[in-house]
Design an enzyme around this catalytic site. Sequence first.
Site, PDB file in Angstrom:
ATOM      1  CG  HIS A  92       4.565   4.923   8.963  1.00 44.31           C
ATOM      2  ND1 HIS A  92       3.807   3.931   8.350  1.00 44.31           N
ATOM      3  CD2 HIS A  92       4.870   5.799   7.972  1.00 44.31           C
ATOM      4  CE1 HIS A  92       3.673   4.207   7.068  1.00 44.31           C
ATOM      5  NE2 HIS A  92       4.299   5.342   6.803  1.00 44.31           N
ATOM      6  CG  HIS A 150       8.092   7.595   4.726  1.00 47.68           C
ATOM      7  ND1 HIS A 150       7.700   7.218   3.469  1.00 47.68           N
ATOM      8  CD2 HIS A 150       6.998   7.432   5.510  1.00 47.68           C
ATOM      9  CE1 HIS A 150       6.421   6.860   3.486  1.00 47.68           C
ATOM     10  NE2 HIS A 150       5.965   6.986   4.713  1.00 47.68           N
ATOM     11  CG  ASN A 170       7.167   3.336   3.613  1.00 47.83           C
ATOM     12  OD1 ASN A 170       6.752   3.582   2.492  1.00 47.83           O
ATOM     13  ND2 ASN A 170       6.458   3.583   4.700  1.00 47.83           N
ATOM     14  NE  ARG A 212      -1.015   2.520   2.811  1.00 45.87           N
ATOM     15  CZ  ARG A 212      -0.435   3.628   3.260  1.00 45.87           C
ATOM     16  NH1 ARG A 212      -0.415   4.727   2.508  1.00 45.87           N
ATOM     17  NH2 ARG A 212       0.166   3.666   4.437  1.00 45.87           N
ATOM     18  CG  ASP A 213       3.282   4.356   2.936  1.00 47.87           C
ATOM     19  OD1 ASP A 213       3.107   5.238   2.080  1.00 47.87           O
ATOM     20  OD2 ASP A 213       3.750   4.593   4.061  1.00 47.87           O
ATOM     21  CB  CYS A 266       3.071  10.126   0.930  1.00 47.14           C
ATOM     22  SG  CYS A 266       1.363  10.679   1.095  1.00 47.14           S
TER      23      CYS A 266
HETATM   24  P1  HMG Z   1     -12.764  14.780  -1.365  1.00 39.53           P
HETATM   25  O1  HMG Z   1     -12.459  15.200  -2.733  1.00 39.53           O
HETATM   26  O2  HMG Z   1     -12.518  15.773  -0.314  1.00 39.53           O
HETATM   27  O3  HMG Z   1     -14.186  14.275  -1.100  1.00 39.53           O
HETATM   28  O4  HMG Z   1     -11.986  13.444  -1.054  1.00 39.53           O
HETATM   29  P2  HMG Z   1     -15.448  14.087  -1.919  1.00 39.53           P
HETATM   30  O5  HMG Z   1     -16.338  13.417  -0.951  1.00 39.53           O
HETATM   31  O6  HMG Z   1     -15.839  15.394  -2.493  1.00 39.53           O
HETATM   32  O7  HMG Z   1     -15.073  13.054  -3.096  1.00 39.53           O
HETATM   33  C1  HMG Z   1     -14.416  13.375  -4.295  1.00 39.53           C
HETATM   34  C2  HMG Z   1     -14.572  12.244  -5.272  1.00 39.53           C
HETATM   35  O8  HMG Z   1     -14.023  11.049  -4.728  1.00 39.53           O
HETATM   36  C3  HMG Z   1     -16.040  11.936  -5.552  1.00 39.53           C
HETATM   37  O9  HMG Z   1     -16.091  11.425  -6.873  1.00 39.53           O
HETATM   38  C4  HMG Z   1     -16.341  10.833  -4.571  1.00 39.53           C
HETATM   39  O10 HMG Z   1     -17.397  10.028  -4.982  1.00 39.53           O
HETATM   40  C5  HMG Z   1     -15.042  10.071  -4.584  1.00 39.53           C
HETATM   41  P3  HMG Z   1     -16.653  12.321  -8.081  1.00 39.53           P
HETATM   42  O11 HMG Z   1     -18.032  12.707  -7.652  1.00 39.53           O
HETATM   43  O12 HMG Z   1     -15.715  13.506  -8.196  1.00 39.53           O
HETATM   44  O13 HMG Z   1     -16.590  11.403  -9.270  1.00 39.53           O
HETATM   45  N1  HMG Z   1     -14.781   9.355  -3.348  1.00 39.53           N
HETATM   46  C6  HMG Z   1     -14.359   8.089  -3.295  1.00 39.53           C
HETATM   47  N2  HMG Z   1     -14.117   7.174  -4.252  1.00 39.53           N
HETATM   48  C7  HMG Z   1     -13.704   5.970  -3.861  1.00 39.53           C
HETATM   49  N3  HMG Z   1     -13.516   5.638  -2.565  1.00 39.53           N
HETATM   50  C8  HMG Z   1     -13.739   6.517  -1.584  1.00 39.53           C
HETATM   51  C9  HMG Z   1     -14.179   7.796  -1.949  1.00 39.53           C
HETATM   52  N4  HMG Z   1     -14.489   8.901  -1.234  1.00 39.53           N
HETATM   53  C10 HMG Z   1     -14.834   9.845  -2.096  1.00 39.53           C
HETATM   54  N5  HMG Z   1     -13.534   6.169  -0.319  1.00 39.53           N
HETATM   55  C11 HMG Z   1     -10.945  11.696   0.153  1.00 39.53           C
HETATM   56  C12 HMG Z   1     -11.841  12.918   0.241  1.00 39.53           C
HETATM   57  C13 HMG Z   1     -10.487  11.326   1.551  1.00 39.53           C
HETATM   58  C14 HMG Z   1     -11.761  10.581  -0.431  1.00 39.53           C
HETATM   59  C15 HMG Z   1      -9.759  12.030  -0.741  1.00 39.53           C
HETATM   60  O14 HMG Z   1      -9.119  13.134  -0.193  1.00 39.53           O
HETATM   61  C16 HMG Z   1      -8.791  10.896  -0.878  1.00 39.53           C
HETATM   62  O15 HMG Z   1      -9.099   9.811  -1.346  1.00 39.53           O
HETATM   63  N6  HMG Z   1      -7.532  11.139  -0.490  1.00 39.53           N
HETATM   64  C17 HMG Z   1      -6.467  10.152  -0.660  1.00 39.53           C
HETATM   65  C18 HMG Z   1      -5.793   9.976   0.615  1.00 39.53           C
HETATM   66  C19 HMG Z   1      -4.717   8.921   0.474  1.00 39.53           C
HETATM   67  O16 HMG Z   1      -4.986   7.782   0.169  1.00 39.53           O
HETATM   68  N7  HMG Z   1      -3.460   9.330   0.774  1.00 39.53           N
HETATM   69  C20 HMG Z   1      -2.354   8.421   0.812  1.00 39.53           C
HETATM   70  C21 HMG Z   1      -2.422   7.538   2.035  1.00 39.53           C
HETATM   71  S1  HMG Z   1      -1.998   8.346   3.574  1.00 39.53           S
HETATM   72  C22 HMG Z   1      -0.319   8.040   3.720  1.00 39.53           C
HETATM   73  O17 HMG Z   1       0.271   7.483   2.828  1.00 39.53           O
HETATM   74  C23 HMG Z   1       0.364   8.372   5.035  1.00 39.53           C
HETATM   75  C24 HMG Z   1       0.698   7.138   5.855  1.00 39.53           C
HETATM   76  O18 HMG Z   1       1.507   6.238   5.132  1.00 39.53           O
HETATM   77  C25 HMG Z   1       1.440   7.553   7.141  1.00 39.53           C
HETATM   78  C26 HMG Z   1       2.610   8.496   6.853  1.00 39.53           C
HETATM   79  O19 HMG Z   1       3.558   8.135   6.158  1.00 39.53           O
HETATM   80  O20 HMG Z   1       2.509   9.616   7.340  1.00 39.53           O
HETATM   81  C27 HMG Z   1      -0.592   6.408   6.271  1.00 39.53           C
HETATM   82 MG    MG Z   2       3.736   6.436   4.954  1.00 35.86          MG
END
Ligand code: HMG
Ligand code: MG
Length: 286
Positions: A209, A211, A251, A13-14, A242
């Site tokens: 966690h 990186h 990572n 995933r990450d 990310c």
């Molecule tokens: P948004 O744009 O604020 O919200 O997204 P929205 O509700 O307006 O949705 C926008 C569009 O996404 C819409 O589609 C929704 O239907 C769709 P459209 O009408 O434009 O066609 N939608 C979804 N589709 C599929 N699955 C869903 C979903 N929700 C909405 N669950 C949202 C809000 C949170 C969804 C968006 O900001 C998002 O997906 N962000 C991605 C976040 C992400 O995955 N980031 C990477 C992981 S975090 C990370 O890596 C850090 C970590 O490793 C720790 C570290 O290292 O710090 C964990």
């Molecule tokens: Mg991460």
Amino acid sequence: MSEFVRIHEVGPRDGLQNETRIIDVAQKVALIDLLAQSGLSHIEVGSFVSPKWVPQMADSDRVLAQITPMHDVRYAVLVPNMRGWEALAAARVSGVRYEVAVFISASEGFSQSNLNCSIAQSIDRLKPVVAAALGADVALRGYVSCVTDCPFDGPTSPAQVTDVVRRLREVAPMPVSLGDTLGKATPERVQAMLEDVLGAVPPDQLAGHFHDTGGQALRNIEVSLALGLRDFDSAVGGLGGCPYAPGAPGNVATEAVVALLDRLGYQTGVDPDVIAQAAEMAKGMR
Ligand code: HMG
Ligand code: MG
């Protein structure tokens, strides 16, 4: 008997989420199935987020359907909102042990960039996800990003991390993984951050966690071990980054963490030979 340290494998995933070339489901499944044979107890296999934001994870439902589940492995997925929970509920396979990971940021800038909302809004948004997971008897884990540095807001204060971790755990008690999203943390700053958080949360509820941008991840793990943490996230082959954290590469590599823990006399239950094979496979996906 040496002490056990858990490794949360986050490569599928990450690690893979940041690759711009879309990787086949079959390749992802092959990597996950190999990792599951290594003795790892937790493998993060995908996320149910917006495919517009993270196209690489758009096939997480097919990944869940195609892996060969191992009884002693918990398969983790990131779920940002109820839409994501419903997608997981539809995709999950009966009898498989899953973990729902909810994720927030310690900094407002990264919260806006990663989740398109404030920290407070992100906590409100995950409340029904947490309730649904608890209701379905699915394990929960929290992530807090940017625990020392944010690409938008600069350094994060330890008190801010403690405050966000406390607010997350007020929603429901859950282990929280503390993310050095940028990989810029030094051991001194990790120590200061952890000492503050440990004033509010016991070490068995925290994970590290890291990186590895600055090449300090292994030293940061050592500092965390000295403060009592026994759970670390890593990505096989050092995959990672990310999409919403400009400048964040891989990572910390699982093979390096396994070797470090072995050298320090901890048990991980992870077979380094299988991890080495998986690392080769992972590197071939970049
Ligand atoms: P948004 O744009 O604020 O919200 O997204 P929205 O509700 O307006 O949705 C926008 C569009 O996404 C819409 O589609 C929704 O239907 C769709 P459209 O009408 O434009 O066609 N939608 C979804 N589709 C599929 N699955 C869903 C979903 N929700 C909405 N669950 C949202 C809000 C949170 C969804 C968006 O900001 C998002 O997906 N962000 C991605 C976040 C992400 O995955 N980031 C990477 C992981 S975090 C990370 O890596 C850090 C970590 O490793 C720790 C570290 O290292 O710090 C964990
Ligand atoms: Mg991460």
